[in-house]
Design an enzyme around this catalytic site. Structure first.
Site, PDB file in Angstrom:
ATOM      1  N   ASP A  17       0.974  -0.849   0.157  1.00 23.48           N
ATOM      2  CA  ASP A  17       0.395   0.096  -0.491  1.00 23.48           C
ATOM      3  C   ASP A  17       0.945   1.340  -0.316  1.00 23.48           C
ATOM      4  O   ASP A  17       0.985   2.295  -0.935  1.00 23.48           O
ATOM      5  CB  ASP A  17      -1.394  -0.138   1.169  1.00 23.48           C
ATOM      6  CG  ASP A  17      -2.470  -0.952   0.806  1.00 23.48           C
ATOM      7  OD1 ASP A  17      -2.668  -1.535   0.040  1.00 23.48           O
ATOM      8  OD2 ASP A  17      -2.612  -1.270   2.360  1.00 23.48           O
ATOM      9  N   ARG A  97      -0.383   4.929  16.813  1.00 21.25           N
ATOM     10  CA  ARG A  97      -0.748   6.151  15.671  1.00 21.25           C
ATOM     11  C   ARG A  97      -0.430   7.770  16.273  1.00 21.25           C
ATOM     12  O   ARG A  97       0.089   8.519  15.224  1.00 21.25           O
ATOM     13  CB  ARG A  97      -2.494   6.220  15.131  1.00 21.25           C
ATOM     14  CG  ARG A  97      -2.821   4.418  14.960  1.00 21.25           C
ATOM     15  CD  ARG A  97      -1.799   4.375  13.721  1.00 21.25           C
ATOM     16  NE  ARG A  97      -1.983   2.949  13.135  1.00 21.25           N
ATOM     17  CZ  ARG A  97      -1.454   2.462  12.251  1.00 21.25           C
ATOM     18  NH1 ARG A  97      -0.057   3.024  12.455  1.00 21.25           N
ATOM     19  NH2 ARG A  97      -1.634   1.245  11.636  1.00 21.25           N
ATOM     20  N   ASP A 126      -7.492   3.754  12.290  1.00 22.26           N
ATOM     21  CA  ASP A 126      -6.447   4.282  12.340  1.00 22.26           C
ATOM     22  C   ASP A 126      -6.685   6.029  11.579  1.00 22.26           C
ATOM     23  O   ASP A 126      -5.920   6.718  11.512  1.00 22.26           O
ATOM     24  CB  ASP A 126      -5.720   3.012  11.385  1.00 22.26           C
ATOM     25  CG  ASP A 126      -5.182   2.435  12.824  1.00 22.26           C
ATOM     26  OD1 ASP A 126      -5.107   2.642  13.594  1.00 22.26           O
ATOM     27  OD2 ASP A 126      -4.525   0.867  12.144  1.00 22.26           O
ATOM     28  N   SER A 177      -4.012  -8.857   6.992  1.00 23.10           N
ATOM     29  CA  SER A 177      -3.345  -7.328   7.743  1.00 23.10           C
ATOM     30  C   SER A 177      -3.154  -7.199   9.363  1.00 23.10           C
ATOM     31  O   SER A 177      -3.764  -7.460  10.204  1.00 23.10           O
ATOM     32  CB  SER A 177      -4.416  -6.502   7.256  1.00 23.10           C
ATOM     33  OG  SER A 177      -3.951  -5.401   8.050  1.00 23.10           O
TER      34      SER A 177
HETATM   35  N1  ARG Z   1      -8.705  -3.293  14.833  1.00 22.02           N
HETATM   36  C1  ARG Z   1      -7.382  -2.223  16.002  1.00 22.02           C
HETATM   37  C2  ARG Z   1      -7.590  -1.010  15.678  1.00 22.02           C
HETATM   38  O1  ARG Z   1      -8.532  -0.128  16.354  1.00 22.02           O
HETATM   39  C3  ARG Z   1      -6.762  -2.604  14.878  1.00 22.02           C
HETATM   40  C4  ARG Z   1      -6.245  -2.470  13.377  1.00 22.02           C
HETATM   41  C5  ARG Z   1      -4.595  -2.730  13.149  1.00 22.02           C
HETATM   42  N2  ARG Z   1      -4.481  -2.800  12.235  1.00 22.02           N
HETATM   43  C6  ARG Z   1      -4.133  -3.953  10.820  1.00 22.02           C
HETATM   44  N3  ARG Z   1      -3.577  -3.383   9.517  1.00 22.02           N
HETATM   45  N4  ARG Z   1      -4.496  -4.984  11.250  1.00 22.02           N
HETATM   46  O2  ARG Z   1      -6.461  -0.650  17.038  1.00 22.02           O
END
Ligand code: ARG
Length: 400
Positions: A17, A97, A126, A177
């Site tokens: 990506d 983040r 995110d 992912s």
């Molecule tokens: N759902 C989790 C959060 O909002 C993790 C997101 C993780 N991202 C990934 N690319 N697996 O914090």
């Protein structure tokens, strides 16, 4: 003077990506792209990462080790808050983040860039965390989210990569992912999208499954000073090192697997799998240290704050005045949280089996049913009379 080019700083992971995003940002918006990659515990191969970003069209590559900052500014307060979203997810991804956003902004300032970019889709949390964090810190910067904008299928994306000579990683075979850092590993996608399907062994990387757990378990001791884990089995240790060591040990015993139907901020339910052996073990230990050293009213009040903090972190509000005020509160609560906690790691569980502290509020002379009792049981009679008085009034009002 040469012509000034528009510049963007992209949060770069080295995956498909963000590699494609470099080229797309140049082609679509005419940006020069600075690729920024932070090491938050999943040590990237810096040389390979830099090469890949340059091949993909980056003007410059910045790779920073932000582990210490992540531990001291984000993980430590999260531990003080025993922070768990929906009582289960230790927030590893969510905590990282705002730190990445902070470095995006700092790097944008260094390079005089007018925009920052990230590789989030338009469905997740995110994107909210990045966009809101950047808006909080640098409202003048534009935030570009290529993946959210292009909304391609995987096949279209790979086709674009092929046409432009962007390396497509072999790890595309991996159907999940994954996002990982010192505090935990988040896994989503693939067969996990069916909430009825048990997570396959292949989606776990840090924790042993049933059948591979060491027989007999293992005992560890965590030493806390003012709420910070500073010792493992009596050995003084920097928190960063301790997190890694506890994670490896607890992971061997299968601790910290979490399978959650999660309520995302954007209103959808998703199925998420996490591995957080260190976070789960340290939060259990920290709770035990607090139970021994904090007074009842503070523990009860703090539980409410812990929930607010967890929600704020999850919902991308790290740089809000609320979150920053909660962090000050949490720090204040930890002054007496100096204790040792013994845990038994066995069969997928971390169980607290002992605790002691120079600041302990546990008083044997008050609690004992044996020798040396100093509790005045005769005083209990008057206390109960007044405590129960309102209910007596209710009883008589109801004609009982
Ligand atoms: N759902 C989790 C959060 O909002 C993790 C997101 C993780 N991202 C990934 N690319 N697996 O914090």
């Amino acid at each position: 003077m040469s012509e000034m080019k528009k510049m963007v700083v992209l949060a770069y992971s080295g995956g498909l990506d963000t590699s494609v995003a470099i080229r797309w940002l140049k082609d679509t918006y005419g940006y020069q792209v600075v690729a920024l990659s932070l090491d938050l515990g999943e040590t990237p191969d810096a040389k390979a990462l830099e090469k890949k970003a340059l091949i993909s069209g980056a003007e410059a590559v910045v790779i920073k080790d932000a582990k210490d900052e992540f531990v001291s500014e984000f993980i430590k307060p999260a531990l003080w808050a025993n922070a768990l979203y929906q009582k289960e997810y230790p927030l590893a991804t969510a905590l990282a983040r705002p730190l990445i956003a902070k470095h995006l902004v700092a790097t944008a300032r260094e390079f005089g860039a007018e925009a920052v970019a990230h590789g989030c889709t338009g469905k997740g949390n995110d994107q909210v965390r990045f966009d809101v964090a950047v808006a909080s810190l640098a409202p003048d910067l534009t935030v570009v989210a290529p993946v959210r904008e292009w909304a391609w299928t995987r096949a279209q994306e790979i086709a674009y990569a092929d046409v432009h000579g962007i390396p497509v990683p072999a790890t595309l075979e991996n159907p999940y992912s994954v996002d990982a850092n010192l505090w935990g590993r988040s896994v989503e996608g693939g067969v996990l999208e069916d909430p009825w399907v048990e997570p396959p062994a292949a989606c776990y990387a840090w924790t042993a499954g049933p059948g591979a757990w060491p027989v007999g378990g293992e005992e560890i001791t965590i030493g806390f000073e003012e709420g910070v884990p500073v010792q493992l089995n009596g050995e003084p240790m920097a928190l960063k090192t301790l997190i890694v060591a506890v994670g490896e040990t607890a992971g061997r015993h299968g601790i910290g697997r979490i399978d959650l139907i999660e309520d995302r901020l954007v209103g959808i339910k998703s199925r998420e799998v996490y591995e957080a052996p260190a976070a789960v073990t340290l939060i259990a230990a920290h709770r035990a240290a607090e139970a021994l050293t904090l007074p009842k009213d503070l523990l009860q009040h703090k539980a409410g704050i812990e929930e607010v903090l967890s929600q704020s972190v999850y919902n991308g509000l790290w740089f809000s005045p609320l979150t920053q005020s909660l962090l000050a509160y949490l720090k204040e609560t930890q002054q007496a949280v100096t204790a040792e906690v013994r845990l038994r790691l066995q069969a997928g569980k971390a169980t607290v089996v002992g605790r002691r502290s120079p600041c302990s509020l546990y008083r044997s002379d008050l609690a004992t049913y044996g020798e040396g009792d100093t509790f005045d049981a005769t005083a209990a009679v008057g206390f109960i009379k007044i405590w129960g008085l309102p209910l007596k009034a209710v009883a008589s009002a109801h004609g009982r």
